[in-house]
Motif scaffolding. Structure first.
Motif, short mmCIF file in Angstrom:
data_model
loop_
_atom_site.label_atom_id
_atom_site.label_comp_id
_atom_site.label_asym_id
_atom_site.label_seq_id
_atom_site.Cartn_x
_atom_site.Cartn_y
_atom_site.Cartn_z
N HIS A 76 0.84 -1.19 0.00
CA HIS A 76 0.00 0.00 0.00
C HIS A 76 0.87 1.24 0.00
N ARG A 77 0.23 2.39 -0.16
CA ARG A 77 0.87 3.68 0.07
C ARG A 77 0.79 3.99 1.56
N TYR A 78 1.78 4.71 2.05
CA TYR A 78 1.81 5.12 3.46
C TYR A 78 2.12 6.61 3.54
N SER A 79 1.51 7.28 4.50
CA SER A 79 1.84 8.67 4.80
C SER A 79 2.71 8.69 6.06
N LEU A 80 3.59 9.66 6.14
CA LEU A 80 4.45 9.73 7.33
C LEU A 80 4.86 11.17 7.60
N ILE A 81 5.17 11.43 8.85
CA ILE A 81 5.71 12.71 9.29
C ILE A 81 6.95 12.41 10.14
N ASN A 82 8.05 13.09 9.83
CA ASN A 82 9.26 12.87 10.63
C ASN A 82 9.39 13.96 11.70
N ASN A 83 10.49 13.92 12.44
CA ASN A 83 10.69 14.84 13.56
C ASN A 83 11.28 16.18 13.15
N TRP A 84 11.37 16.45 11.82
CA TRP A 84 11.90 17.75 11.39
C TRP A 84 10.97 18.91 11.74
N PRO A 85 9.68 18.95 11.40
CA PRO A 85 8.88 17.88 10.79
C PRO A 85 8.62 18.11 9.29
N ASN A 86 8.68 17.02 8.52
CA ASN A 86 8.32 17.03 7.11
C ASN A 86 7.29 15.94 6.86
N GLU A 87 6.35 16.21 5.97
CA GLU A 87 5.37 15.21 5.58
C GLU A 87 5.87 14.53 4.30
N LYS A 88 5.72 13.21 4.25
CA LYS A 88 6.19 12.45 3.08
C LYS A 88 5.21 11.34 2.74
N MET A 89 5.45 10.75 1.57
CA MET A 89 4.72 9.57 1.15
C MET A 89 5.72 8.43 0.94
N LEU A 90 5.23 7.23 1.04
CA LEU A 90 6.07 6.05 0.88
C LEU A 90 5.21 4.92 0.34
N VAL A 91 5.78 4.09 -0.53
CA VAL A 91 5.09 2.88 -0.99
C VAL A 91 5.87 1.67 -0.49
N ALA A 92 5.17 0.61 -0.13
CA ALA A 92 5.85 -0.55 0.46
C ALA A 92 5.09 -1.83 0.21
N ARG A 93 5.85 -2.91 0.06
CA ARG A 93 5.32 -4.28 0.05
C ARG A 93 5.95 -5.02 1.21
N GLY A 94 5.13 -5.79 1.92
CA GLY A 94 5.69 -6.51 3.05
C GLY A 94 4.75 -7.55 3.60
N VAL A 95 5.01 -7.92 4.83
CA VAL A 95 4.24 -8.94 5.53
C VAL A 95 3.67 -8.32 6.80
N LYS A 96 2.39 -8.55 7.07
CA LYS A 96 1.73 -7.97 8.24
C LYS A 96 2.44 -8.41 9.51
N ILE A 97 2.77 -7.45 10.36
CA ILE A 97 3.45 -7.78 11.62
C ILE A 97 2.53 -8.61 12.52
N SER A 98 1.22 -8.43 12.40
CA SER A 98 0.28 -9.20 13.21
C SER A 98 0.37 -10.69 12.86
N GLU A 99 0.49 -11.00 11.57
CA GLU A 99 0.57 -12.40 11.15
C GLU A 99 1.94 -12.99 11.50
N ILE A 100 2.98 -12.18 11.40
CA ILE A 100 4.32 -12.66 11.76
C ILE A 100 4.37 -13.05 13.23
N LEU A 101 3.84 -12.18 14.11
CA LEU A 101 3.88 -12.46 15.54
C LEU A 101 2.95 -13.61 15.91
N LYS A 102 1.85 -13.74 15.19
CA LYS A 102 0.96 -14.89 15.43
C LYS A 102 1.70 -16.19 15.11
N ALA A 103 2.41 -16.20 13.99
CA ALA A 103 3.17 -17.39 13.61
C ALA A 103 4.33 -17.65 14.58
N ALA A 104 4.87 -16.58 15.18
CA ALA A 104 5.97 -16.73 16.14
C ALA A 104 5.48 -17.17 17.51
N GLY A 105 4.16 -17.23 17.71
CA GLY A 105 3.61 -17.73 18.97
C GLY A 105 3.49 -16.68 20.05
#
Length: 298
Positions: A76-105
């Motif tokens: 998906h696309r992601y919005s972000l703000i850093n501590n400068w502060p600047n607003e930015k956009m980012l695109v990413a592909r990955g694995v849901k952290i919720s599913e990773i931790l579920k699989a890790a027990g």
């Protein structure tokens, strides 16, 4: 003469073969451009270690194993703000952290999640912050406009690109925890962890952030004087305050918007009897109790 011509022809052919081999060798070593990080993913398998008493057992998981988890892939696309502060956009592909931790027990009683990077940077989150809070992509983040928000997931990203809104531009890089915004004003980029190597989960109570303090102390004050909000973890937390008697929430005034531009962190000018209400928010702990400071004009 014929024999001499034959040997000349053979010599020319052999010379062409040798030149071709040389060009081939140099072409292999210098030709083409590999996007940053992509070569690293082709020469080694990314591995994340799972530790802590908040898990059924300690384990490790490769990127390949993460990608095999059912219903875990997310892009998906992601919005972000850093501590400068600047607003930015980012695109990413990955694995849901919720599913990773579920699989890790992960255990039901787990409360704290610490994500560590290979470079030593780490960030902690409460279970609620990382797994249970609804988080969003805000197309209007630069205007602080939240009406078109899209629900997104925190992920361990393996392909991403900052300052882009086109998923086709995402490129392979080291595993990175991407934490979306919970609200359009939230500064979230400092919670990203690059080159994730370990996720440490515990049942420890994370506790609350300490309340903000003020200078000068509450009480009598001259009209036009200003009050500073203070916190010993100023670089990790954000202080939200109100002057109208309401409870400070995500839409309250942010006192410390910048870690790197202190001139943006403006003291509060007192021109009439005022009650400052302030709440401290930050990753890794629960919100602080609300503090109230009353000032009366002399």
């Amino acid at each position: 003469m014929k024999q001499k011509s034959f040997f000349q022809a053979v010599g020319i052919i052999l010379g062409m073969i040798i030149i071709g081999c040389i060009l081939s060798i140099f072409g292999c070593s210098s030709g083409g451009h590999t996007p940053s990080g992509q070569a690293g993913n082709t020469t080694r398998e990314e591995v994340v270690h799972f530790t802590g008493n908040g898990l059924m057992k300690e384990s490790r998981m490769t990127l390949s194993q993460m990608l095999e988890l059912p219903n875990a892939h997310f892009e998906h696309r992601y919005s972000l703000i850093n501590n400068w502060p600047n607003e930015k956009m980012l695109v990413a592909r990955g694995v849901k952290i919720s599913e990773i931790l579920k699989a890790a027990g992960i255990k039901d009683e787990a409360k704290c999640i610490l994500v560590k990077g290979e470079d030593g940077y780490e960030c902690s989150y409460t279970r609620e912050q990382l797994l249970e809070t609804k988080r969003f992509y805000f197309p209007g983040v630069r205007e602080r406009e939240a009406s078109r928000a899209e629900l997104v997931e925190p992920i361990i990203a393996y392909e991403y690109m900052e300052d882009s809104e086109q998923l086709s531009e995402a490129r392979a890089d080291r595993l990175c925890l991407i934490m979306p915004q919970a609200y359009v004003n939230e500064q979230n980029q400092h919670s990203f962890v690059k080159a994730v190597s370990e996720i440490h989960v515990t049942v420890d109570d994370p506790g609350k952030w300490e309340v903000a303090t003020v200078y000068p102390p509450a009480g009598n004050i001259k009209k036009g004087d200003s009050v500073k909000l203070q916190h010993k973890h100023m670089g990790k937390v954000k202080m939200y305050y109100t002057l109208d008697g309401s409870m400070p929430g995500e839409n309250a005034t942010l006192y410390n918007p910048s870690t790197y531009q202190p001139e943006l962190n403006q003291p509060i000018v007192i021109n009439q009897d005022t009650c400052i209400k302030v709440v401290v928010k930050g990753f890794g702990k629960y919100d602080s109790d609300m503090a109230e400071y009353h000032y009366q004009i002399k």
